[in-house]
Design a protein around this motif. Structure first.
Motif, short mmCIF file in Angstrom:
data_model
loop_
_atom_site.label_atom_id
_atom_site.label_comp_id
_atom_site.label_asym_id
_atom_site.label_seq_id
_atom_site.Cartn_x
_atom_site.Cartn_y
_atom_site.Cartn_z
N ALA A 30 0.84 -1.20 0.00
CA ALA A 30 0.00 0.00 0.00
C ALA A 30 0.87 1.25 0.00
CB ALA A 30 -0.94 -0.01 1.21
N ARG A 31 1.90 1.27 0.84
CA ARG A 31 2.79 2.44 0.88
C ARG A 31 3.57 2.58 -0.44
NH1 ARG A 31 3.78 1.14 6.70
NH2 ARG A 31 5.51 -0.21 6.03
N MET A 32 3.95 1.45 -1.04
CA MET A 32 4.65 1.51 -2.32
C MET A 32 3.76 2.08 -3.42
SD MET A 32 6.50 -2.23 -2.07
CE MET A 32 7.12 -2.28 -3.76
N MET A 33 2.45 1.83 -3.30
CA MET A 33 1.49 2.33 -4.29
C MET A 33 0.94 3.70 -3.90
SD MET A 33 1.15 -0.01 -6.69
CE MET A 33 -0.44 0.32 -7.42
N THR A 34 1.42 4.25 -2.78
CA THR A 34 0.97 5.55 -2.23
C THR A 34 -0.51 5.51 -1.85
OG1 THR A 34 0.43 6.58 -4.38
CG2 THR A 34 2.71 6.78 -3.58
N SER A 37 -3.07 1.80 4.07
CA SER A 37 -3.18 0.35 4.30
C SER A 37 -4.65 -0.04 4.47
CB SER A 37 -2.38 -0.04 5.55
OG SER A 37 -2.85 0.66 6.69
N SER A 38 -5.47 0.86 5.02
CA SER A 38 -6.90 0.53 5.20
C SER A 38 -7.60 0.39 3.85
CB SER A 38 -7.59 1.61 6.04
OG SER A 38 -7.48 2.88 5.42
N TYR A 39 -7.23 1.23 2.88
CA TYR A 39 -7.84 1.12 1.55
C TYR A 39 -7.39 -0.17 0.86
CZ TYR A 39 -9.68 2.52 -2.97
OH TYR A 39 -10.38 2.56 -4.15
N MET A 40 -6.13 -0.53 1.03
CA MET A 40 -5.64 -1.77 0.45
C MET A 40 -6.37 -2.97 1.05
SD MET A 40 -3.56 -3.22 -1.73
CE MET A 40 -2.26 -2.05 -2.12
N LYS A 41 -6.66 -2.92 2.34
CA LYS A 41 -7.38 -4.02 2.98
C LYS A 41 -8.81 -4.11 2.48
CE LYS A 41 -4.56 -4.05 7.17
NZ LYS A 41 -4.49 -3.72 8.62
N LEU A 42 -9.43 -2.98 2.16
CA LEU A 42 -10.77 -2.99 1.58
C LEU A 42 -10.75 -3.64 0.19
CD1 LEU A 42 -12.10 0.57 2.51
CD2 LEU A 42 -12.86 -1.61 3.46
N ILE A 43 -9.70 -3.38 -0.57
CA ILE A 43 -9.55 -4.01 -1.87
C ILE A 43 -9.38 -5.53 -1.72
CG2 ILE A 43 -7.96 -4.26 -3.83
CD1 ILE A 43 -7.52 -1.28 -3.76
N LEU A 44 -8.52 -5.93 -0.80
CA LEU A 44 -8.25 -7.36 -0.60
C LEU A 44 -9.47 -8.11 -0.08
CD1 LEU A 44 -4.68 -7.10 0.94
CD2 LEU A 44 -5.26 -8.13 -1.26
N SER A 45 -10.29 -7.44 0.72
CA SER A 45 -11.47 -8.10 1.28
C SER A 45 -12.64 -8.12 0.31
CB SER A 45 -11.89 -7.40 2.57
OG SER A 45 -12.32 -6.07 2.31
N GLY A 46 -12.49 -7.48 -0.84
CA GLY A 46 -13.56 -7.46 -1.82
C GLY A 46 -14.57 -6.36 -1.61
N ASN A 88 11.16 -5.67 1.18
CA ASN A 88 12.05 -4.58 1.57
C ASN A 88 11.45 -3.20 1.31
OD1 ASN A 88 14.19 -6.34 2.33
ND2 ASN A 88 14.72 -6.60 0.19
N GLU A 89 10.21 -3.21 0.80
CA GLU A 89 9.48 -1.97 0.50
C GLU A 89 10.33 -1.05 -0.39
OE1 GLU A 89 7.03 1.47 2.92
OE2 GLU A 89 7.39 -0.45 3.94
N ARG A 90 10.75 -1.62 -1.52
CA ARG A 90 11.56 -0.88 -2.48
C ARG A 90 10.85 -0.86 -3.83
NH1 ARG A 90 17.55 -3.48 -1.18
NH2 ARG A 90 17.78 -2.58 0.92
N PRO A 91 10.05 0.14 -4.09
CA PRO A 91 9.32 0.21 -5.37
C PRO A 91 10.28 0.37 -6.54
CG PRO A 91 9.07 2.26 -4.14
CD PRO A 91 9.74 1.30 -3.22
N ARG A 92 9.98 -0.32 -7.64
CA ARG A 92 10.80 -0.24 -8.84
C ARG A 92 10.27 0.80 -9.82
NH1 ARG A 92 14.24 -4.66 -9.24
NH2 ARG A 92 13.96 -6.17 -7.56
N ALA A 93 9.15 1.41 -9.48
CA ALA A 93 8.58 2.49 -10.28
C ALA A 93 7.67 3.30 -9.37
CB ALA A 93 7.80 1.94 -11.47
N ARG A 94 7.28 4.47 -9.84
CA ARG A 94 6.38 5.32 -9.05
C ARG A 94 4.99 5.30 -9.68
NH1 ARG A 94 8.33 11.15 -7.17
NH2 ARG A 94 9.67 9.73 -5.97
N PHE A 95 3.98 4.99 -8.86
CA PHE A 95 2.61 4.92 -9.35
C PHE A 95 1.90 6.24 -9.06
CE2 PHE A 95 -1.93 3.72 -8.68
CZ PHE A 95 -2.20 3.34 -9.98
N ARG A 96 1.38 6.87 -10.10
CA ARG A 96 0.67 8.13 -9.94
C ARG A 96 -0.79 8.03 -10.40
NH1 ARG A 96 4.20 12.33 -9.00
NH2 ARG A 96 6.41 11.92 -9.40
N GLY A 97 -1.26 6.80 -10.59
CA GLY A 97 -2.62 6.62 -11.09
C GLY A 97 -3.63 6.50 -9.97
N THR A 98 -4.77 5.90 -10.31
CA THR A 98 -5.86 5.73 -9.35
C THR A 98 -6.29 4.28 -9.34
OG1 THR A 98 -8.13 6.38 -8.81
CG2 THR A 98 -7.56 6.33 -11.13
#
Length: 218
Positions: A30-34, A37-46, A88-98
């Motif tokens: 979630a942090r790598m995607m900016t 974590s709560s929003y990522m958990k909502l996505i994972l839970s459907g 290691n929380e090392r993003p290989r690119a920067r995500f600026r989308g939605t």
């Protein structure tokens, strides 16, 4: 969300659950995607759908090959580079989308006005109304089945006990009780079978969703 995204959503969600299976991986991704974590958990839970743009972003940020998320995978299919990037929380690119899915624009169909007599227009209008009613009934029945399949997919994607936690608990129990080799092998073999069959069930559920989503659209 377009038709392709709707069909691939269960596969995307299952692969996302695969990537975030280790403890803390969901928060790190979630942090790598900016995202929070709560929003990522909502996505994972459907509880939240997400877009193809978000999926391509996950691939870019973690270093996965483009299109990797579109195909069902097992636990051992995650590339080491992607796992290392998340761990290691090392993003290989920067995500600026939605992550929000884009809704399909309404389709406006032009109907001829001139050149038809009044009775002909009424007859064709009645036939169209009846056809729309029949199709609406078919899609309603199909959508109910699709909803049940999605609920099952969510339960399989986010189990009440994380598989890696379950495995760790069993390993602790084995270490504490020190059973003989046969019992130890039996215990770990059953854990592996549970993980294997869960992945297989996810693949069947994803395919079932894909087939159901097409019913009534011919």
């Amino acid at each position: 969300m377009d038709d392709t995204g709707a069909r691939l959503l269960p596969v995307w969600r299952a692969n996302l659950a695969l990537l975030t299976r280790p403890v803390g991986a969901a928060t790190r991704l979630a942090r790598m995607m900016t995202f929070s974590s709560s929003y990522m958990k909502l996505i994972l839970s459907g509880q939240r759908d997400f877009s193809g743009e978000f999926v391509r972003g996950v691939e870019a940020v973690t270093g996965l090959p483009e299109g990797w998320m579109d195909v069902p995978h097992y636990a051992g299919d995650v590339p080491p580079t992607a796992r290392e990037s998340i761990d290691n929380e090392r993003p290989r690119a920067r995500f600026r989308g939605t992550a929000h899915p884009v809704r399909k624009p309404p389709v406006l169909r032009a109907e001829p006005i001139f050149g038809l007599s009044a009775p002909a227009r009424r007859d064709e209008g009645s036939a169209d109304i009846e056809s729309h009613r029949r199709m609406a009934g078919v899609r309603k029945i199909r959508d109910l089945a699709v909803q049940d399949v999605r609920r099952l997919e969510r339960h399989l994607s986010v189990p009440p006990v994380e598989p890696n936690i379950l495995r760790a608990r069993i390993e602790d129990a084995i270490a504490a009780t020190d059973p003989d080799g046969r019992v130890c092998a039996d215990l770990m073999g059953r854990v592996e079978q549970i993980e294997k069959h869960r992945e297989l069930l996810l693949r069947h559920v994803s395919k079932l969703y894909e087939l159901l989503a097409r019913l009534g659209d011919e």
